[in-house]
Design a protein around this motif. Structure first.
Motif, short mmCIF file in Angstrom:
data_model
loop_
_atom_site.label_atom_id
_atom_site.label_comp_id
_atom_site.label_asym_id
_atom_site.label_seq_id
_atom_site.Cartn_x
_atom_site.Cartn_y
_atom_site.Cartn_z
N GLN A 40 11.02 11.12 -7.11
CA GLN A 40 11.87 9.92 -7.10
C GLN A 40 12.60 9.79 -5.77
O GLN A 40 12.64 8.72 -5.16
N ILE A 97 10.15 8.85 -3.00
CA ILE A 97 9.74 7.44 -3.12
C ILE A 97 10.81 6.53 -2.54
O ILE A 97 10.52 5.60 -1.77
N GLU A 103 10.92 6.77 1.22
CA GLU A 103 9.81 6.02 1.81
C GLU A 103 10.06 4.51 1.72
O GLU A 103 9.74 3.77 2.65
N LEU A 104 10.66 4.07 0.63
CA LEU A 104 10.95 2.64 0.45
C LEU A 104 11.97 2.18 1.49
O LEU A 104 11.83 1.11 2.09
N ARG A 150 10.17 1.87 4.77
CA ARG A 150 9.28 0.70 4.85
C ARG A 150 10.08 -0.58 5.06
O ARG A 150 9.60 -1.51 5.70
N GLU A 191 2.75 -3.49 -5.16
CA GLU A 191 2.96 -2.13 -4.67
C GLU A 191 3.51 -1.22 -5.77
O GLU A 191 4.63 -1.43 -6.24
N ASP A 228 4.97 2.20 -6.30
CA ASP A 228 5.55 3.26 -5.49
C ASP A 228 5.14 4.62 -6.00
O ASP A 228 5.23 4.92 -7.19
N SER A 276 4.87 9.03 -4.57
CA SER A 276 5.37 9.97 -3.58
C SER A 276 4.51 9.90 -2.32
O SER A 276 3.30 10.01 -2.37
N PHE A 326 2.78 4.18 -1.22
CA PHE A 326 2.58 3.29 -2.37
C PHE A 326 1.09 3.07 -2.57
O PHE A 326 0.28 3.28 -1.66
N ARG A 378 9.65 -0.19 -9.78
CA ARG A 378 10.53 -0.01 -8.62
C ARG A 378 12.00 -0.14 -9.02
O ARG A 378 12.84 0.64 -8.57
N ARG A 393 15.03 2.63 -8.73
CA ARG A 393 16.33 2.35 -8.11
C ARG A 393 17.46 2.62 -9.10
O ARG A 393 18.50 3.17 -8.72
#
Length: 449
Positions: free
Chosen positions: A10, A13, A16-17, A20, A74, A76, A78, A81, A240, A244
């Motif tokens: 988590q 991810i 990475e989000l 991005r 997308e 998500d 690890s 995506f 997603r 969050r």
């Protein structure tokens, strides 16, 4: 990684989000320009060698549209995506010349990012990343060209299988090289992260094959994928948001824990400082013992809040300078169950932390409190906290005594291994502590509530 990511996945991810959604660092921009530019050059070179005679513009446009929609879905995972573009990519191999497929994929990826660019949610430098995402398309295109097939419609089944394998090989190699340029070589880690992506693409390929075969007679067939992709987009967006929400909930729990820690410190300065001192050593021991991310999280919170129940103990008992009488001793022992009750009211995984807090005065030989648990029946987090708690108490000054010398504290811990403490925990902890962690002082036996 599964559909239900663990705590570490988590966090990765979400990291990475965030990356991005932001701009590229200078090094990242340089690497992405090289990889994106190389792909664009190869795609243009292949397209220049091909011919578009007899191509159905409607079928190609439909496949490109489906690809664009699919690329916006997308999921998500690890390390990045996953997108269901395979549903549209395979049909594209059937309706477009193999020489033009990589270029069409590159154009589709650019179209994918246009809405983000127009809304200011992505920088222009991200277009190079977009081009770099198209490397996978070179594998099937080169296999079809080598087999003498203009497109997938005229290719033998063995060639189609080889084309699919070529896609995965090129994708893994390109991703590994790009990650090596960005973060250092680690091919095995890249392969592990791409396993899920490859599995998803392989699972979607048969559906794409059916659509591709249908597109030969019905050019609009790829467009029929759009409603399905819309449904998948809803699921991806919900996933997603769930991630969050989990992050926000975790931050809320952490904030609650530190507020409680501040309350403990305000009520009793030594107890507050002592709890914070136990946290770092406990986390190092837990990491050395190979605890999972979830158990490390629980260990961190348990170490921070192991004495939170002392808020409910009368101050005249907590701050009594002399020895406690039997009644006072029984009262102070209740701080373990009082702490659990407080954390149970918070709920969620803090209830697990509450069980750790309850058990941090249990003994390996079963002579502790409040439940008289022994050995492995005591939560491992509580066993770690018990040893680190005692070490911190021995090696820090109190108002009524000085800390013990390192050698004496170490000797005391070793002597209690197998009776008061888990021997494995003691061994791991003694491998981490250094002589400078304690100041010389008079020899004194330890008694910790």
């Amino acid at each position: 990684m599964g559909l239900d990511p663990n705590l570490a996945e988590q966090e990765r991810i979400l990291d990475e989000l965030r990356l991005r959604e932001g701009g590229l660092a200078r090094r990242e921009a340089r690497v992405e320009r090289v990889f994106g530019g190389a792909f664009a050059a190869l795609a243009l070179a292949l397209a220049a060698s091909g011919d578009l005679t007899g191509v159905s513009v409607l079928a190609v446009a439909g496949a490109v549209l489906a690809f664009v929609v699919a690329a916006r879905v997308e999921f998500d995972i690890s390390g990045g995506f996953a997108v269901p573009t395979q549903l549209a990519f395979v049909p594209l191999l059937f309706v477009a010349p193999a020489t033009h497929v990589p270029l069409l994929v590159g154009v589709a990826w650019v179209l994918v990012r246009v809405p983000d660019l127009m809304r200011g949610r992505a920088s222009l430098s991200r277009l190079w990343v977009t081009f770099g995402n198209g490397w996978f398309s070179l594998g099937p295109a080169l296999v079809l060209i080598a087999a003498g097939a203009d497109d997938a419609r005229v290719a033998a089944p063995a060639v189609l299988i080889a084309a699919l394998a070529g896609q995965f090989v090129i994708d893994v190699i390109a991703s590994a090289l790009r990650e090596a340029a960005l973060r250092g070589p680690n091919l095995l880690e890249q392969i592990r992260e791409l396993r899920l992506v490859v599995a998803i693409d392989a699972a979607l390929a048969p559906i794409g094959l059916i659509v591709g075969l249908s597109a030969a007679a019905h050019p609009w067939a790829p467009v029929a994928l759009v409603p399905l992709l819309g449904v998948l987009a809803v699921f991806a967006r919900e996933r997603r948001e769930r991630l969050r929400s989990l992050a926000e909930l975790s931050n809320a729990y952490r904030g609650t824990a530190y507020v409680l820690g501040d309350v403990v410190e305000a009520d009793d300065a030594y107890t507050g400082e002592h709890c914070r001192g136990v946290v770092q050593l406990a986390m190092e021991v837990g990491d050395r013992l190979g605890l999972s991310p979830e158990r490390l999280r629980n260990l961190e919170f348990g170490a921070l809040l192991h004495d939170v129940g002392k808020i409910a103990i009368p101050k005249e008992i907590i701050n009594k300078p002399g020895s406690l009488d039997p009644h006072e001793w029984q009262v102070i022992k209740t701080h373990t169950t009082e702490g659990q009750a407080m954390l149970d009211r918070v709920g969620g995984f803090m209830s697990d932390v509450g069980r750790i807090v309850r058990s941090h005065h249990e003994r390996w030989d079963g002579g502790g409190y409040p439940d008289g648990l022994a050995g492995e029946a005591i939560p491992v987090e509580a066993r770690i906290i018990a040893a680190c708690d005692s070490w911190n108490a021995m090696t820090t000054d109190r108002s009524y005594r000085k800390s013990l010398p390192f050698a004496i504290a170490r000797q005391e811990l070793v002597a209690c291994a197998g009776s008061q403490f888990d021997p494995t925990v003691v061994e791991a902890m003694l491998a981490l502590v250094q002589p400078g962690d304690a100041e010389p002082a008079a020899t004194e036996q330890l008694s910790v509530a």
